[in-house]
Design a protein around this motif. Sequence first.
Motif, PDB file in Angstrom:
ATOM      1  N   ARG A   1       0.810  -1.222   0.000  1.00  0.00           N
ATOM      2  CA  ARG A   1       0.000   0.000   0.000  1.00  0.00           C
ATOM      3  C   ARG A   1       0.841   1.269   0.000  1.00  0.00           C
ATOM      4  O   ARG A   1       0.362   2.327  -0.408  1.00  0.00           O
ATOM      5  CB  ARG A   1      -0.921  -0.003   1.230  1.00  0.00           C
ATOM      6  N   ALA A   2       2.079   1.180   0.499  1.00  0.00           N
ATOM      7  CA  ALA A   2       2.948   2.357   0.566  1.00  0.00           C
ATOM      8  C   ALA A   2       4.393   1.879   0.538  1.00  0.00           C
ATOM      9  O   ALA A   2       4.672   0.680   0.669  1.00  0.00           O
ATOM     10  CB  ALA A   2       2.679   3.169   1.836  1.00  0.00           C
TER      11      ALA A   2
ATOM     12  N   ASP B   1       0.042   2.483  -8.150  1.00  0.00           N
ATOM     13  CA  ASP B   1      -0.461   3.486  -7.209  1.00  0.00           C
ATOM     14  C   ASP B   1       0.054   3.242  -5.788  1.00  0.00           C
ATOM     15  O   ASP B   1      -0.713   3.227  -4.819  1.00  0.00           O
ATOM     16  CB  ASP B   1      -1.998   3.504  -7.226  1.00  0.00           C
TER      17      ASP B   1
ATOM     18  N   ASN C   1       5.778   8.964   8.835  1.00  0.00           N
ATOM     19  CA  ASN C   1       5.452   9.027   7.413  1.00  0.00           C
ATOM     20  C   ASN C   1       4.836   7.733   6.902  1.00  0.00           C
ATOM     21  O   ASN C   1       3.905   7.749   6.084  1.00  0.00           O
ATOM     22  CB  ASN C   1       6.707   9.364   6.599  1.00  0.00           C
TER      23      ASN C   1
ATOM     24  N   ASP D   1       1.244   7.647   8.164  1.00  0.00           N
ATOM     25  CA  ASP D   1       0.406   8.612   7.442  1.00  0.00           C
ATOM     26  C   ASP D   1       0.046   8.101   6.057  1.00  0.00           C
ATOM     27  O   ASP D   1      -1.117   8.205   5.620  1.00  0.00           O
ATOM     28  CB  ASP D   1       1.124   9.961   7.337  1.00  0.00           C
ATOM     29  N   LEU D   2       1.030   7.558   5.329  1.00  0.00           N
ATOM     30  CA  LEU D   2       0.757   7.044   3.988  1.00  0.00           C
ATOM     31  C   LEU D   2      -0.238   5.889   4.017  1.00  0.00           C
ATOM     32  O   LEU D   2      -1.139   5.798   3.179  1.00  0.00           O
ATOM     33  CB  LEU D   2       2.053   6.594   3.314  1.00  0.00           C
TER      34      LEU D   2
ATOM     35  N   VAL E   1      -2.551   5.249   6.291  1.00  0.00           N
ATOM     36  CA  VAL E   1      -3.887   5.743   6.628  1.00  0.00           C
ATOM     37  C   VAL E   1      -4.527   6.394   5.406  1.00  0.00           C
ATOM     38  O   VAL E   1      -5.721   6.211   5.135  1.00  0.00           O
ATOM     39  CB  VAL E   1      -3.824   6.726   7.818  1.00  0.00           C
ATOM     40  N   ARG E   2      -3.738   7.135   4.652  1.00  0.00           N
ATOM     41  CA  ARG E   2      -4.251   7.742   3.421  1.00  0.00           C
ATOM     42  C   ARG E   2      -4.691   6.698   2.411  1.00  0.00           C
ATOM     43  O   ARG E   2      -5.582   6.931   1.590  1.00  0.00           O
ATOM     44  CB  ARG E   2      -3.185   8.637   2.791  1.00  0.00           C
ATOM     45  N   LYS E   3      -4.087   5.495   2.484  1.00  0.00           N
ATOM     46  CA  LYS E   3      -4.449   4.417   1.560  1.00  0.00           C
ATOM     47  C   LYS E   3      -5.498   3.477   2.128  1.00  0.00           C
ATOM     48  O   LYS E   3      -5.762   2.413   1.549  1.00  0.00           O
ATOM     49  CB  LYS E   3      -3.192   3.631   1.187  1.00  0.00           C
ATOM     50  N   GLY E   4      -6.084   3.847   3.279  1.00  0.00           N
ATOM     51  CA  GLY E   4      -7.210   3.069   3.792  1.00  0.00           C
ATOM     52  C   GLY E   4      -6.972   2.282   5.055  1.00  0.00           C
ATOM     53  O   GLY E   4      -7.870   1.556   5.500  1.00  0.00           O
TER      54      GLY E   4
ATOM     55  N   PRO F   1      -7.323   4.508  10.979  1.00  0.00           N
ATOM     56  CA  PRO F   1      -6.784   5.808  11.424  1.00  0.00           C
ATOM     57  C   PRO F   1      -6.102   5.753  12.786  1.00  0.00           C
ATOM     58  O   PRO F   1      -5.258   6.591  13.106  1.00  0.00           O
ATOM     59  CB  PRO F   1      -8.025   6.714  11.454  1.00  0.00           C
TER      60      PRO F   1
END
Length: 496
Positions: free
Chosen positions: A243-244, A265, A285, A288-289, A291-294, A297
Amino acid sequence: MSLPSAKLQDVFSEPACEKNQSKDAKTRQQGCSKPLTPGAAAGGCAFDGAKIALQPITDVAHLIHAPLACEGNGWDNRGATSSGSALWRTSFTTDLTELDVVMGQGERKLFNAIREIKQAYAPSAIFVYSTCVTALIGEDIDAVCNHAAAKFGLPVVPINAPGFVGSKNLGNKLAGEALLDHVIGTAEPDDAGPCDINIIGEFNLSGEFWLVKPLLDRLGIRVRACIPGDARYLDIACAHRARAAMMVCSTALINVARKMEERWDIPFFEGSFYGITASSQALRNIADLLVRKGADPGLVGRTEALIAEEESIAWKKLAAYRPRLEGKRVLLNTGGVKSWSLVDALMEVGIEIVGTSVKKSTVEDKERIEQTLKEENQIFESIPPRELYAMLSQGKADIMLSGGRTQFVALKAKTPWLDINQERHHRYAGYDGMIELIHQIDLAIHNPIWRQVREPAPWDSHSAVEHELTSTISVSATGHAGEKFTSATANAVGLG
């Protein structure tokens, strides 16, 4: 098959390379780096760079299609560490001879070598490296690899990075291109999750990534693939489902991170696990990445709690070293990510940086250093050995941190030295790694051997006394009163 010029130009024109993008359009077309003169290998050739970037993949057999000299001394030449297979430590070569070249037996010999490795070692895959000789005589390793893969039911990956095409750094990127073309995305994991990440450009030197991975495990973050440190072939083949990603050494594999973001992606950031602050920021970081990808939180809160706990422990341990190291002067002669991450890490405990080289560092790396050091005269593109020796012999630094190539300069200058490059035997990543780094610096600076080697040697001291006595005798023998030199005079000056 020779390396297509389009592939070289694609690597040269890397959009994610800050150094390349700072040029004008005309200059950018000429490429990121000037290719080496054929036959020159200053700083390492492209083949060397490709091998360095891929060898830590532990369950792969690395087969060098070349005369013996290309890999004759290549066994275990990196400080990377494996938690599983040790196959990667063994180097294989087709050992081409003049007769093989003249009679055109190279491709047949390569195919037979692949078969022998498959039967004797059963690797997860075989990576076949082209070299100067085999590329110049037109060996089609792509065709041989495709035929062998179909024949033996085993991934056989061609690595087209002959030494004469360019520098070691170009070889790093060509190795990344081989992974993108032949490995990444060729398998599907059955356990993909919302907290899967890739770590790119991390080599697990001395096993230092193992100091970081437990922190990620505590947060429920799984490392889908660490490329290449302690990686398995299947890990990399499934890396496209992360995911990141975190980019550790952008000068080596930035093209891999950028193209994975384009194709699958997978967002990435550049960070470091050297130093307390840098390690904490890297964990933030990553969270954060994700969480931004689902991801959940709540991961951000758990990350902050973990950071607070680890920083508290680390600072307490480092406090013991501050009185002994505060104000000590360090000269860094390294490059890449260490050129800025170690500057921050050392200054956190009160150590003064008198200079750092920025060879192999990106524009972004240099900007970080400039923001931290403030003085341009502390930043060097590279330091010639003569100037390095002058700085150390004049006492401008209390210790030098560098790679093995310059250790003898420090030793000649009778200055403490600590290895921080790939040959090192200690782990410096993460919170525990930072404590170990400071501990090793403390041991090196305060080692009593340095006080001893700086003192005059006993025979030098004896010569000096003897010279002084001889001068005294000469004066006595021709004294103002014209006295003769006698045994009494000798007794008076301590020679009787």
